[in-house]
Design a protein around this motif. Structure first.
Motif, mmCIF file in Angstrom:
data_model
loop_
_atom_site.group_PDB
_atom_site.id
_atom_site.type_symbol
_atom_site.label_atom_id
_atom_site.label_comp_id
_atom_site.label_asym_id
_atom_site.label_seq_id
_atom_site.Cartn_x
_atom_site.Cartn_y
_atom_site.Cartn_z
ATOM 1 N N UNK A 1 0.229 4.549 -19.337
ATOM 2 C CA UNK A 1 -0.372 5.881 -19.422
ATOM 3 C C UNK A 1 0.399 6.894 -18.589
ATOM 4 N N UNK A 2 0.809 6.503 -17.384
ATOM 5 C CA UNK A 2 1.599 7.401 -16.521
ATOM 6 C C UNK A 2 2.935 7.750 -17.171
ATOM 7 N N UNK A 3 3.575 6.757 -17.765
ATOM 8 C CA UNK A 3 4.863 6.986 -18.434
ATOM 9 C C UNK A 3 4.676 7.917 -19.626
ATOM 10 N N UNK A 4 3.645 7.665 -20.431
ATOM 11 C CA UNK A 4 3.398 8.532 -21.592
ATOM 12 C C UNK A 4 3.116 9.968 -21.175
ATOM 13 N N UNK A 5 2.337 10.133 -20.123
ATOM 14 C CA UNK A 5 2.038 11.481 -19.621
ATOM 15 C C UNK A 5 3.320 12.172 -19.131
ATOM 16 N N UNK A 6 4.179 11.412 -18.445
ATOM 17 C CA UNK A 6 5.458 11.958 -17.975
ATOM 18 C C UNK A 6 6.330 12.378 -19.159
ATOM 19 N N UNK A 7 6.420 11.530 -20.173
ATOM 20 C CA UNK A 7 7.199 11.869 -21.368
ATOM 21 C C UNK A 7 6.673 13.136 -22.037
ATOM 22 N N UNK B 1 0.779 -1.232 0.000
ATOM 23 C CA UNK B 1 0.000 0.000 0.000
ATOM 24 C C UNK B 1 0.807 1.277 0.000
ATOM 25 N N UNK B 2 2.131 1.163 0.099
ATOM 26 C CA UNK B 2 2.986 2.357 0.083
ATOM 27 C C UNK B 2 3.178 2.848 -1.345
ATOM 28 N N UNK B 3 3.040 4.154 -1.530
ATOM 29 C CA UNK B 3 3.311 4.731 -2.848
ATOM 30 C C UNK B 3 4.772 5.175 -2.890
ATOM 31 N N UNK B 4 5.319 5.160 -4.086
ATOM 32 C CA UNK B 4 6.686 5.648 -4.269
ATOM 33 C C UNK B 4 6.801 6.263 -5.655
ATOM 34 N N UNK B 5 7.791 7.094 -5.800
ATOM 35 C CA UNK B 5 8.022 7.788 -7.062
ATOM 36 C C UNK B 5 9.160 7.094 -7.797
ATOM 37 N N UNK B 6 8.931 6.832 -9.070
ATOM 38 C CA UNK B 6 9.882 6.100 -9.896
ATOM 39 C C UNK B 6 10.265 6.955 -11.093
ATOM 40 N N UNK B 7 11.545 7.016 -11.398
ATOM 41 C CA UNK B 7 11.999 7.730 -12.577
ATOM 42 C C UNK B 7 11.672 6.879 -13.801
ATOM 43 N N UNK B 8 10.707 7.310 -14.580
ATOM 44 C CA UNK B 8 10.215 6.538 -15.726
ATOM 45 C C UNK B 8 11.277 6.350 -16.806
ATOM 46 N N UNK B 9 12.308 7.166 -16.804
ATOM 47 C CA UNK B 9 13.358 7.024 -17.809
ATOM 48 C C UNK B 9 14.155 5.739 -17.624
ATOM 49 N N UNK B 10 14.086 5.134 -16.456
ATOM 50 C CA UNK B 10 14.820 3.901 -16.178
ATOM 51 C C UNK B 10 14.004 2.640 -16.414
ATOM 52 N N UNK B 11 12.778 2.793 -16.905
ATOM 53 C CA UNK B 11 11.935 1.622 -17.168
ATOM 54 C C UNK B 11 12.325 1.012 -18.509
ATOM 55 N N UNK B 12 12.629 -0.279 -18.467
ATOM 56 C CA UNK B 12 12.957 -1.003 -19.690
ATOM 57 C C UNK B 12 11.754 -1.789 -20.205
ATOM 58 N N UNK B 13 10.969 -2.364 -19.258
ATOM 59 C CA UNK B 13 9.866 -3.229 -19.656
ATOM 60 C C UNK B 13 8.760 -3.173 -18.609
ATOM 61 N N UNK B 14 7.514 -3.274 -19.084
ATOM 62 C CA UNK B 14 6.347 -3.367 -18.209
ATOM 63 C C UNK B 14 5.564 -4.592 -18.661
#
Length: 73
Positions: free
Chosen positions: A49-55, A9-22
C-alpha cells in the motif's frame, strides 16, 4: 520514498523504486534490486500500500493503462 520500521524500532526511509520483491516469511522481507534484503515490522500488504501510494504521488501508477489505451485506438 516510503517510511518503514526495522525490528529495533527505528524508522527509515526507503526509495520504493529499488524494491524488487516483498515477501512474508512470516516477517516481511523486502528484496532490493541490488539483492540486499531488509526485514521490517510492517505487514506485506502495508508495504504494498505504501509503495502504491508513493507511485501515485510521483505519477507512475496508471501510466501503463493509459499507454495501452493509446495503442488500442
Amino acid at each position: 520514498m516510503i517510511e518503514v520500521t526495522n525490528f529495533n524500532g527505528d524508522t527509515f526511509t526507503l526509495n520504493a523504486l529499488y524494491i524488487e520483491r516483498i515477501q512474508s516469511f512470516p516477517d516481511t522481507t523486502i528484496t532490493l534490486t541490488n539483492g540486499r534484503k531488509l526485514v521490517v515490522k510492517e505487514t506485506e500488504q502495508t508495504v504494498v500500500d505504501l509503495v502504491n501510494r508513493y507511485y501515485q504521488q510521483i505519477g507512475l501508477q496508471g501510466w501503463q493503462k493509459e499507454a495501452g489505451d493509446e495503442d488500442e485506438c
